[in-house]
Motif scaffolding. Structure first.
Motif, PDB file in Angstrom:
ATOM      1  N   ALA A  98      -2.115  68.221  66.195  1.00 36.52           N
ATOM      2  CA  ALA A  98      -1.419  67.152  65.478  1.00 36.52           C
ATOM      3  C   ALA A  98      -2.170  65.849  65.704  1.00 36.52           C
ATOM      4  O   ALA A  98      -2.930  65.714  66.674  1.00 36.52           O
ATOM      5  N   ILE A  99      -1.973  64.901  64.789  1.00 37.56           N
ATOM      6  CA  ILE A  99      -2.555  63.566  64.914  1.00 37.56           C
ATOM      7  C   ILE A  99      -1.417  62.545  64.876  1.00 37.56           C
ATOM      8  O   ILE A  99      -0.558  62.590  63.992  1.00 37.56           O
ATOM      9  N   ILE A 100      -1.428  61.644  65.844  1.00 38.70           N
ATOM     10  CA  ILE A 100      -0.468  60.537  65.856  1.00 38.70           C
ATOM     11  C   ILE A 100      -1.262  59.244  65.820  1.00 38.70           C
ATOM     12  O   ILE A 100      -2.144  59.038  66.652  1.00 38.70           O
ATOM     13  N   ASP A 101      -0.984  58.386  64.843  1.00 37.35           N
ATOM     14  CA  ASP A 101      -1.665  57.089  64.833  1.00 37.35           C
ATOM     15  C   ASP A 101      -0.674  55.959  65.013  1.00 37.35           C
ATOM     16  O   ASP A 101       0.478  56.046  64.585  1.00 37.35           O
ATOM     17  N   LEU A 102      -1.123  54.912  65.715  1.00 39.15           N
ATOM     18  CA  LEU A 102      -0.328  53.708  65.951  1.00 39.15           C
ATOM     19  C   LEU A 102      -1.082  52.523  65.374  1.00 39.15           C
ATOM     20  O   LEU A 102      -2.272  52.336  65.658  1.00 39.15           O
ATOM     21  N   ALA A 103      -0.375  51.710  64.579  1.00 42.02           N
ATOM     22  CA  ALA A 103      -1.062  50.603  63.933  1.00 42.02           C
ATOM     23  C   ALA A 103      -0.102  49.468  63.596  1.00 42.02           C
ATOM     24  O   ALA A 103       1.016  49.712  63.135  1.00 42.02           O
ATOM     25  N   THR A 104      -0.546  48.246  63.837  1.00 41.70           N
ATOM     26  CA  THR A 104       0.149  47.064  63.324  1.00 41.70           C
ATOM     27  C   THR A 104      -0.281  46.931  61.866  1.00 41.70           C
ATOM     28  O   THR A 104      -1.114  46.081  61.541  1.00 41.70           O
ATOM     29  N   LEU A 105       0.286  47.759  61.001  1.00 44.56           N
ATOM     30  CA  LEU A 105      -0.319  47.940  59.684  1.00 44.56           C
ATOM     31  C   LEU A 105       0.225  47.032  58.597  1.00 44.56           C
ATOM     32  O   LEU A 105      -0.540  46.492  57.811  1.00 44.56           O
ATOM     33  N   THR A 106       1.549  46.863  58.508  1.00 41.06           N
ATOM     34  CA  THR A 106       2.069  46.130  57.350  1.00 41.06           C
ATOM     35  C   THR A 106       3.204  45.176  57.707  1.00 41.06           C
ATOM     36  O   THR A 106       4.096  45.514  58.481  1.00 41.06           O
ATOM     37  N   GLY A 107       3.165  44.012  57.107  1.00 38.09           N
ATOM     38  CA  GLY A 107       4.299  43.110  57.194  1.00 38.09           C
ATOM     39  C   GLY A 107       5.503  43.687  56.471  1.00 38.09           C
ATOM     40  O   GLY A 107       6.649  43.361  56.794  1.00 38.09           O
ATOM     41  N   ALA A 108       5.245  44.567  55.494  1.00 34.19           N
ATOM     42  CA  ALA A 108       6.346  45.177  54.742  1.00 34.19           C
ATOM     43  C   ALA A 108       7.250  45.996  55.646  1.00 34.19           C
ATOM     44  O   ALA A 108       8.471  46.066  55.430  1.00 34.19           O
ATOM     45  N   CYS A 109       6.686  46.614  56.681  1.00 35.06           N
ATOM     46  CA  CYS A 109       7.510  47.391  57.603  1.00 35.06           C
ATOM     47  C   CYS A 109       8.412  46.469  58.415  1.00 35.06           C
ATOM     48  O   CYS A 109       9.552  46.816  58.729  1.00 35.06           O
ATOM     49  N   MET A 110       7.922  45.280  58.735  1.00 37.89           N
ATOM     50  CA  MET A 110       8.750  44.296  59.428  1.00 37.89           C
ATOM     51  C   MET A 110       9.889  43.816  58.537  1.00 37.89           C
ATOM     52  O   MET A 110      11.004  43.589  59.013  1.00 37.89           O
ATOM     53  N   VAL A 111       9.605  43.662  57.250  1.00 35.21           N
ATOM     54  CA  VAL A 111      10.656  43.255  56.314  1.00 35.21           C
ATOM     55  C   VAL A 111      11.763  44.305  56.289  1.00 35.21           C
ATOM     56  O   VAL A 111      12.955  43.992  56.254  1.00 35.21           O
ATOM     57  N   LEU A 113      12.398  46.786  58.735  1.00 38.88           N
ATOM     58  CA  LEU A 113      13.002  47.206  60.000  1.00 38.88           C
ATOM     59  C   LEU A 113      13.089  46.114  61.062  1.00 38.88           C
ATOM     60  O   LEU A 113      13.657  46.354  62.129  1.00 38.88           O
ATOM     61  N   GLY A 114      12.536  44.938  60.803  1.00 34.79           N
ATOM     62  CA  GLY A 114      12.668  43.853  61.759  1.00 34.79           C
ATOM     63  C   GLY A 114      11.663  43.906  62.889  1.00 34.79           C
ATOM     64  O   GLY A 114      10.630  44.570  62.813  1.00 34.79           O
ATOM     65  N   ASN A 115      11.999  43.214  63.975  1.00 32.53           N
ATOM     66  CA  ASN A 115      11.054  42.998  65.082  1.00 32.53           C
ATOM     67  C   ASN A 115      11.066  44.073  66.154  1.00 32.53           C
ATOM     68  O   ASN A 115      10.163  44.086  67.006  1.00 32.53           O
ATOM     69  N   TYR A 116      12.057  44.958  66.166  1.00 31.54           N
ATOM     70  CA  TYR A 116      12.198  45.850  67.314  1.00 31.54           C
ATOM     71  C   TYR A 116      12.214  47.338  66.960  1.00 31.54           C
ATOM     72  O   TYR A 116      12.391  48.178  67.845  1.00 31.54           O
ATOM     73  N   ILE A 117      12.040  47.689  65.706  1.00 35.88           N
ATOM     74  CA  ILE A 117      12.113  49.086  65.294  1.00 35.88           C
ATOM     75  C   ILE A 117      10.795  49.506  64.655  1.00 35.88           C
ATOM     76  O   ILE A 117      10.290  48.849  63.744  1.00 35.88           O
ATOM     77  N   VAL A 118      10.239  50.618  65.131  1.00 30.11           N
ATOM     78  CA  VAL A 118       8.985  51.159  64.616  1.00 30.11           C
ATOM     79  C   VAL A 118       9.265  52.007  63.385  1.00 30.11           C
ATOM     80  O   VAL A 118      10.216  52.790  63.359  1.00 30.11           O
ATOM     81  N   GLY A 119       8.430  51.867  62.369  1.00 31.02           N
ATOM     82  CA  GLY A 119       8.538  52.725  61.189  1.00 31.02           C
ATOM     83  C   GLY A 119       7.709  53.984  61.390  1.00 31.02           C
ATOM     84  O   GLY A 119       6.528  53.908  61.725  1.00 31.02           O
ATOM     85  N   ALA A 120       8.321  55.164  61.200  1.00 30.79           N
ATOM     86  CA  ALA A 120       7.629  56.446  61.387  1.00 30.79           C
ATOM     87  C   ALA A 120       7.482  57.147  60.043  1.00 30.79           C
ATOM     88  O   ALA A 120       8.439  57.251  59.274  1.00 30.79           O
ATOM     89  N   ILE A 151       3.735  49.783  63.931  1.00 25.93           N
ATOM     90  CA  ILE A 151       4.336  49.003  65.019  1.00 25.93           C
ATOM     91  C   ILE A 151       4.167  47.494  64.790  1.00 25.93           C
ATOM     92  O   ILE A 151       4.212  46.706  65.747  1.00 25.93           O
ATOM     93  N   ALA A 152       4.004  47.094  63.539  1.00 24.81           N
ATOM     94  CA  ALA A 152       3.743  45.677  63.239  1.00 24.81           C
ATOM     95  C   ALA A 152       4.808  44.758  63.830  1.00 24.81           C
ATOM     96  O   ALA A 152       4.497  43.688  64.361  1.00 24.81           O
ATOM     97  N   GLY A 153       6.077  45.150  63.766  1.00 24.86           N
ATOM     98  CA  GLY A 153       7.142  44.323  64.319  1.00 24.86           C
ATOM     99  C   GLY A 153       7.258  44.432  65.833  1.00 24.86           C
ATOM    100  O   GLY A 153       7.113  43.431  66.562  1.00 24.86           O
ATOM    101  N   PRO A 154       7.501  45.634  66.360  1.00 19.33           N
ATOM    102  CA  PRO A 154       7.753  45.788  67.798  1.00 19.33           C
ATOM    103  C   PRO A 154       6.566  45.510  68.710  1.00 19.33           C
ATOM    104  O   PRO A 154       6.740  45.402  69.922  1.00 19.33           O
ATOM    105  N   SER A 155       5.363  45.400  68.183  1.00 19.12           N
ATOM    106  CA  SER A 155       4.206  45.162  69.050  1.00 19.12           C
ATOM    107  C   SER A 155       4.234  43.783  69.694  1.00 19.12           C
ATOM    108  O   SER A 155       3.567  43.543  70.703  1.00 19.12           O
TER     109      SER A 155
END
Length: 531
Positions: free
Chosen positions: A377-390, A392-399, A472-476
């Motif tokens: 399996a491959i798992i990637d972590l990235a501060t990728l998009t401001g859209a994910c912060m819009v 889910l906010g500052n404390y929740i990771v989008g999976a 992880i753009a928000g929670p990072s």
């Protein structure tokens, strides 16, 4: 900080600050723990009375501090922490509360803390949560402040964890303490990397940190430069890095089990985004959007932190690889441009419509490279998009991911580790947003569904391998102090990765060994083959 466990009873425990966590309803009545009753008795009933008068009820985030006036041995003060409803208790509540206790101790300039571990049916998880919360809670990033360098005031150095009555010290609890401390120390190390200014943590410096982490954890480290990236035909990675004067780095860390049979298992691949500074390139960000872009390498920091724990403590019965492409995204006369077409390592061509959508380009080549190692399996972590912060906010990771078993295993690990994640859809209905008239795809689509579009772009480079993308753009980066968090880097994702590897190791350990073929049948098969 030094930690120790003692068997729990009502006897005094050494520590300038005595911490007693309480569930709702335990302040008064017969349900109060013995530690509270003892402290209250020593203070002539003033502890409960004062806490009640101040409105303390044991709710989540509540706390109450009182001076003992020398009546409780070495405990100068008592801190009550609220844990909320016992029936809904999760260790993360205790982790956050322990973080508040650590910060209180620091403000009081206490050098030692005595922590009464609450009685639950999850002793190992609770011990680990307390250790992680305290160690994460003492974290500070103030090396560039003159006042902090000159501050000679006492620091919190030790914590004694008193186990609840009926719970004795054991190897399992010692292991939980060791794991919790190593995880927290590694997360704090990741927080340092992310909090450092971008003129300090360059791609070269990040690669050096990876090498040092590998040395400490017994990992194999392979570091490459521009020539290696060119040799691997990583056209997207090269496209992003050409605008910067800083040299890029290709980072590959490998944990290999010592057992030869285990070493042959398919590896787990971890991929971290490592844009050490993101100006947006020629699609330049506004000033306010650029200030915190030193944090655009937080995914790689979390992966490296997890690898430190995986190699030194967890040591799973399968290989684990980390793949990181580190570079800056800068505007210059040599920078890649909107309208350019880049060729990925996979052979796909990508039309550039936004140079600020650079992270997915580097990740795409890293995902292809990771897939060539045939991982489970491959798992990637990235501060990728401001859209994910819009969303889910500052404390929740989008999976994101379409392999349910793999996504669920990551979500289960996150819940166990105390990191909140939420699964978002990755629907092919959005693929039209990435359709290009001149290349196989565009690197950036329309505004709507931006986090999904980014995930769909990455999906093009993983093939049929089970894969999970964590945005992880928000929670990072925490916008304020909260529990064990400070304003700034959080190390988001590292604890989840460690827990995922631990759970996979347990699954392998509990799988029944395949039955060996009967000797006679094996001999017949061998003879038939010989004929």
């Amino acid at each position: 900080m030094q930690f120790s466990l003692v068997s729990g009873d009502a006897a005094p425990v050494s520590g300038e600050l005595l911490v007693i966590p309480l569930f709702e309803g335990e302040l008064v009545g017969d349900t109060a723990p013995a530690s509270l009753a003892t402290a209250d008795s020593a203070l002539d009933g003033k502890l409960r009375a004062a806490a009640t008068q101040e409105g303390f009820k044991g709710k989540v985030d509540q706390s109450f501090l009182i001076h003992t006036l020398g009546r409780l041995g070495s405990n100068d003060r008592v801190l009550l922490l609220g844990l909320g409803n016992r029936a809904r208790f999760q260790p993360e509540v205790l982790r956050l509360a322990a973080g508040r206790a650590a910060k209180t101790a620091q403000r009081l300039k206490a050098t030692s803390i005595a922590f009464r571990v609450p009685a639950t049916d999850r002793a190992e998880d609770v011990v680990r949560a307390v250790v992680e919360g305290l160690e994460l809670g003492v974290y500070r990033f103030d090396k560039y402040k003159s006042a902090a360098r000159e501050d000679k005031s006492p620091k919190l150095k030790s914590a004694t964890l008193a186990l609840p009555p009926g719970t004795e010290k054991s190897r399992a609890l010692d292991d939980a303490l060791t794991l919790g401390l190593k995880v927290a120390e590694s997360v704090n190390w990741a927080r340092d990397l992310v909090n450092e200014p971008p003129n300090v943590v360059t791609p070269v410096r990040l690669a050096q940190a990876a090498q040092q982490a590998a040395k400490e954890a017994g990992l194999q480290a392979e570091i490459g430069g521009r020539k290696e990236i060119e040799r691997l035909n990583m056209g997207m990675f090269l496209g992003v890095t050409v605008g910067s004067a800083q040299e890029p780095r290709l980072i590959h860390l490998v944990y290999t089990p010592k057992n030869a049979k285990d070493a042959k298992r398919a590896p787990l691949a971890l991929v971290g985004k490592a844009i050490t500074f993101d100006s947006g390139g020629l699609s330049l960000k506004p000033t306010e959007g650029m200030v915190e872009m030193k944090t655009d390498m937080a995914g790689s920091a979390a992966v490296l932190a997890a690898m430190k724990v995986i190699g030194s403590v967890v040591k799973p019965p399968f290989p684990v690889h980390a793949f990181i492409g580190a570079c800056e995204n800068m505007p210059s006369g040599t920078a890649y441009k909107p309208g350019d077409i880049l060729t990925a390592r996979s052979g796909k061509t990508v039309e550039i419509t936004n140079t600020d959508a650079e992270g997915r380009l580097v990740l795409g080549d890293m995902l292809t490279w990771a897939g060539e190692h045939e991982p489970s399996a491959i798992i990637d972590l990235a501060t990728l998009t401001g859209a994910c912060m819009v969303a889910l906010g500052n404390y929740i990771v989008g999976a994101f991911g379409d392999d349910d078993a793999t996504v669920n295993s990551v979500l289960d690990a996150a819940k166990s580790a105390g990191e909140e994640m939420w699964r978002l859809p990755i629907s092919d209905m959005q693929k039209d947003a990435l359709r290009s008239d001149v290349a196989d795809m565009k690197n950036s689509g329309e505004r709507w569904g931006g986090a999904i579009n980014a995930a769909l772009f990455l999906k093009e480079f993983v093939g049929d391998i089970p894969w999970v993308h964590l945005d992880i753009a928000g929670p990072s980066n925490s916008p304020k102090e909260r529990g064990y968090l400070n304003k700034g880097a959080t190390g988001s994702g590292a604890r989840t990765l460690v827990e995922l590897v631990r759970q996979r190791a347990v699954d392998i350990a509990t799988q029944p060994e395949p039955k060996a073929a009967p000797v006679k049948a094996a001999k017949r098969a061998k003879a038939k083959t010989a004929r």
